[in-house]
Design an enzyme around this catalytic site. Structure first.
Site, PDB file in Angstrom:
ATOM      1  N   MET A  25       0.867  -1.219  -0.087  1.00 20.64           N
ATOM      2  CA  MET A  25       0.080  -0.070   0.181  1.00 20.64           C
ATOM      3  C   MET A  25       0.859   1.158  -0.019  1.00 20.64           C
ATOM      4  O   MET A  25       0.482   2.346   0.397  1.00 20.64           O
ATOM      5  CB  MET A  25      -0.863   0.011   1.138  1.00 20.64           C
ATOM      6  CG  MET A  25      -2.119  -1.079   1.267  1.00 20.64           C
ATOM      7  SD  MET A  25      -3.375  -0.852   2.148  1.00 20.64           S
ATOM      8  CE  MET A  25      -2.903  -0.770   3.708  1.00 20.64           C
ATOM      9  N   ALA A  83       3.940   4.185   0.841  1.00 21.26           N
ATOM     10  CA  ALA A  83       4.765   4.446   2.228  1.00 21.26           C
ATOM     11  C   ALA A  83       5.959   3.533   2.388  1.00 21.26           C
ATOM     12  O   ALA A  83       5.831   3.057   3.666  1.00 21.26           O
ATOM     13  CB  ALA A  83       3.635   4.749   3.371  1.00 21.26           C
ATOM     14  N   LEU A  84       6.737   3.127   1.546  1.00 27.22           N
ATOM     15  CA  LEU A  84       7.595   1.952   1.569  1.00 27.22           C
ATOM     16  C   LEU A  84       8.709   2.141   2.853  1.00 27.22           C
ATOM     17  O   LEU A  84       9.232   3.154   2.661  1.00 27.22           O
ATOM     18  CB  LEU A  84       8.098   1.847   0.307  1.00 27.22           C
ATOM     19  CG  LEU A  84       7.266   1.381  -0.873  1.00 27.22           C
ATOM     20  CD1 LEU A  84       8.096   1.496  -2.056  1.00 27.22           C
ATOM     21  CD2 LEU A  84       6.404   0.282  -0.765  1.00 27.22           C
ATOM     22  N   HIS A 117       9.365  -3.343   3.366  1.00 24.64           N
ATOM     23  CA  HIS A 117       8.688  -3.591   2.180  1.00 24.64           C
ATOM     24  C   HIS A 117      10.108  -3.865   1.189  1.00 24.64           C
ATOM     25  O   HIS A 117      10.092  -4.664   0.376  1.00 24.64           O
ATOM     26  CB  HIS A 117       8.156  -2.305   1.554  1.00 24.64           C
ATOM     27  CG  HIS A 117       6.714  -1.971   2.137  1.00 24.64           C
ATOM     28  ND1 HIS A 117       6.760  -0.582   2.839  1.00 24.64           N
ATOM     29  CD2 HIS A 117       5.774  -2.485   2.108  1.00 24.64           C
ATOM     30  CE1 HIS A 117       5.669  -0.541   3.283  1.00 24.64           C
ATOM     31  NE2 HIS A 117       4.967  -1.776   3.000  1.00 24.64           N
ATOM     32  N   GLY A 139       4.596 -10.072   4.080  1.00 24.47           N
ATOM     33  CA  GLY A 139       5.684 -10.012   5.246  1.00 24.47           C
ATOM     34  C   GLY A 139       4.957 -10.942   6.443  1.00 24.47           C
ATOM     35  O   GLY A 139       3.606 -10.819   6.564  1.00 24.47           O
ATOM     36  N   SER A 198       6.218  -0.292  10.270  1.00 27.70           N
ATOM     37  CA  SER A 198       5.028  -0.489   9.736  1.00 27.70           C
ATOM     38  C   SER A 198       4.704   1.211   9.258  1.00 27.70           C
ATOM     39  O   SER A 198       5.072   2.038   9.858  1.00 27.70           O
ATOM     40  CB  SER A 198       3.833  -0.766  10.770  1.00 27.70           C
ATOM     41  OG  SER A 198       2.608  -0.257  10.484  1.00 27.70           O
ATOM     42  N   SER A 199       3.994   1.149   8.062  1.00 29.64           N
ATOM     43  CA  SER A 199       3.591   2.410   7.663  1.00 29.64           C
ATOM     44  C   SER A 199       2.837   3.392   8.815  1.00 29.64           C
ATOM     45  O   SER A 199       2.983   4.531   8.717  1.00 29.64           O
ATOM     46  CB  SER A 199       2.565   2.432   6.235  1.00 29.64           C
ATOM     47  OG  SER A 199       3.416   1.488   5.393  1.00 29.64           O
TER      48      SER A 199
HETATM   49  P1  AMP Z   1       1.392  -3.038   3.577  1.00 31.27           P
HETATM   50  O1  AMP Z   1       2.074  -1.771   2.583  1.00 31.27           O
HETATM   51  O2  AMP Z   1       1.534  -2.513   5.024  1.00 31.27           O
HETATM   52  O3  AMP Z   1       0.116  -3.298   3.034  1.00 31.27           O
HETATM   53  O4  AMP Z   1       2.564  -4.375   3.457  1.00 31.27           O
HETATM   54  C1  AMP Z   1       2.753  -4.678   2.529  1.00 31.27           C
HETATM   55  C2  AMP Z   1       3.693  -6.012   2.621  1.00 31.27           C
HETATM   56  O5  AMP Z   1       4.874  -5.592   3.351  1.00 31.27           O
HETATM   57  C3  AMP Z   1       2.809  -7.260   3.259  1.00 31.27           C
HETATM   58  O6  AMP Z   1       3.006  -8.213   2.814  1.00 31.27           O
HETATM   59  C4  AMP Z   1       3.278  -6.809   4.803  1.00 31.27           C
HETATM   60  O7  AMP Z   1       3.079  -7.984   5.339  1.00 31.27           O
HETATM   61  C5  AMP Z   1       4.783  -6.415   4.565  1.00 31.27           C
HETATM   62  N1  AMP Z   1       5.393  -5.772   5.458  1.00 31.27           N
HETATM   63  C6  AMP Z   1       4.823  -4.641   6.195  1.00 31.27           C
HETATM   64  N2  AMP Z   1       5.666  -4.522   7.304  1.00 31.27           N
HETATM   65  C7  AMP Z   1       6.714  -5.510   7.174  1.00 31.27           C
HETATM   66  C8  AMP Z   1       7.942  -5.448   8.073  1.00 31.27           C
HETATM   67  N3  AMP Z   1       8.106  -4.913   9.024  1.00 31.27           N
HETATM   68  N4  AMP Z   1       8.755  -6.668   7.796  1.00 31.27           N
HETATM   69  C9  AMP Z   1       8.281  -7.516   6.524  1.00 31.27           C
HETATM   70  N5  AMP Z   1       7.279  -7.149   5.779  1.00 31.27           N
HETATM   71  C10 AMP Z   1       6.554  -6.148   6.214  1.00 31.27           C
END
Ligand code: AMP
Length: 307
Positions: free
Chosen positions: A38, A40-41, A45, A156, A194-195
C-alpha cells in the site's frame, strides 16, 4: 544473480496493462515476482523486494491503498501516501515495473465479486476486530494474482493472518502462485516497521515497544520450556497493560488453520493487536522459528535489523 538495472520502472496503471506486461515477460521465458504493497515504503517492504529480485527475473511492485480492506471509520483517508519517495525506493531497488492503479480501475462501479476464505483463518482475530478487512485483502490479492499471474508473490510475516488467508486462497483457486512469507523487519529497538508507525508521537512510539518486549518475553519463556499458553499470553498482556495499551487481542494459534491452541508447539504463532493512543498496531512471532525481537537496542528511525 539477477541483472541490476537502474532504470525507472515501467509504470502500469490498469489491470490490462499489468496483464500485458506480465505476459510479455513470460513469453520471453522470464519468471515474474509480485510484491503487493500500500506504499509508504520502508525497509520491511524493501526486504520483500530484495527477496523477489533475488528469486525472479522480473519484479513488479503494486502500490494501491485498497479501500476494500478499510472499515468506514478506519484510516483510509489519512493513510500515508508518499508516491515520489516510494518511486525513488523502487528505482534504487531495481524493480522492473510498478503497478499504480486508481480505485476506479480496480473497482469499476459494475463490479460485484467478493472473495471470502471460509473458517477461522478469515473469521477470527483480525476478522472480528476489523470486519471485512480480510475479505478486502482476499479480493485485492485475487485480482492482483489474476492480472499478474506471477510465479511468486511476497508477503511479510508480521501480517500473519493475512499470509494465512493468501496462502489458502492461492491454493484453493489453483493460482499456481508460490506465496513466499518473509521475516519481519524491525527497528533496532525491536518495533516492527509499519507504515502506521508514522502516526505515533515519540511518547507513543516508546510505549509501543511493549509489543516486541512482550513477544520477546513469551519467546524466552517458550525457549525455556514453558508450554502453558496462558502463561505466554499473560506475559505479553502484562507488558501491554504496563503502558496502558488497549488490547484488541493476544492469541496463540496454529499457523495454518488459525485455530487457537492451549499448549503451543514450535511453529505456533503468537499474535498481538493493540492500540497505542489512536494507532492500532499488530505484530506476530512464530514460536521456536522466528528470532525473538531484540528489545531496548538503539532507538530511532534507522531501518535495519531483519529477523
Ligand atoms: P502494507 O504496505 O502494509 O500493506 O504491506 C505490504 C507488504 O509488506 C505486506 O506483505 C506486509 O506484511 C509486508 N510488511 C509490512 N511491514 C513489514 C515488516 N516490518 N517486515 C516485513 N514485511 C513487512
Amino acid at each position: 544473480m539477477p541483472t541490476r538495472i537502474t532504470e525507472t520502472p515501467t509504470r502500469l496503471s490498469t489491470p490490462e496493462a499489468l496483464r500485458r506486461w506480465s505476459l510479455r515477460c513470460h513469453a520471453a521465458g522470464m519468471s515474474v515476482g509480485l510484491v503487493p504493497t500500500m506504499g509508504a515504503l520502508h525497509a520491511g517492504h524493501r526486504s520483500l523486494i530484495e527477496r523477489a529480485r533475488a528469486d525472479c527475473d522480473r519484479v513488479v511492485v503494486s502500490i494501491f491503498v485498497n479501500p476494500a480492506q478499510f472499515g468506514p471509520s478506519e484510516d483510509f483517508d489519512r493513510y500515508p501516501r508518499t508516491l515520489e519517495a516510494d518511486l525513488a525506493v523502487l528505482v534504487a531497488s531495481g524493480v522492473h515495473a510498478v503497478y499504480l492503479p486508481s480505485v476506479a480501475a480496480m473497482y469499476p462501479p459494475e463490479a460485484r465479486t467478493r472473495v471470502h476464505v471460509d473458517g477461522p483463518i478469515a473469521e477470527v482475530l483480525e476478522a472480528v476486530s476489523r470486519p471485512g478487512h480480510l475479505d478486502g485483502v482476499a479480493l485485492v490479492v485475487t485480482k492482483l494474482f489474476t492480472a499478474t499471474r506471477p510465479d511468486r508473490a511476497y508477503f511479510g510475516r508480521k501480517d500473519a493472518q493475512q499470509c494465512a488467508v493468501v496462502q489458502r486462497l492461492a491454493a484453493d483457486l489453483d493460482t499456481g502462485v508460490t506465496v513466499v512469507v518473509c521475516p519481519t523487519v524491525r527497528d533496532p529497538d525491536g518495533l516492527a516497521l509499519s507504515s502506521r508507525n508514522a502516526y505515533l508521537s515519540p511518547q507513543e512510539r516508546a510505549r509501543a515497544l511493549a509489543i516486541p518486549a512482550g513477544l520477546a518475553e513469551a519467546a524466552s519463556l517458550f525457549d525455556a520450556g514453558e508450554r502453558a499458553g496462558t502463561r505466554l499470553l499473560d506475559a505479553v498482556k502484562r507488558h501491554l497493560e504496563s503502558v496502558d495499551a488497549r488490547i484488541d487481542y493476544v492469541a496463540l494459534v496454529d499457523p495454518d488453520t488459525f485455530v487457537e491452541v492451549d499448549f503451543p508447539s514450535p511453529g505456533c504463532e503468537i499474535l498481538v493487536a493493540a492500540r497505542i493512543g489512536n494507532t492500532r498496531l499488530i505484530d506476530a512471532m512464530q514460536l521456536g522459528f522466528d528470532e525473538a525481537p531484540v528489545v531496548g537496542g538503539a532507538s530511532g528511525n534507522e531501518c535495519s535489523g531483519s529477523f
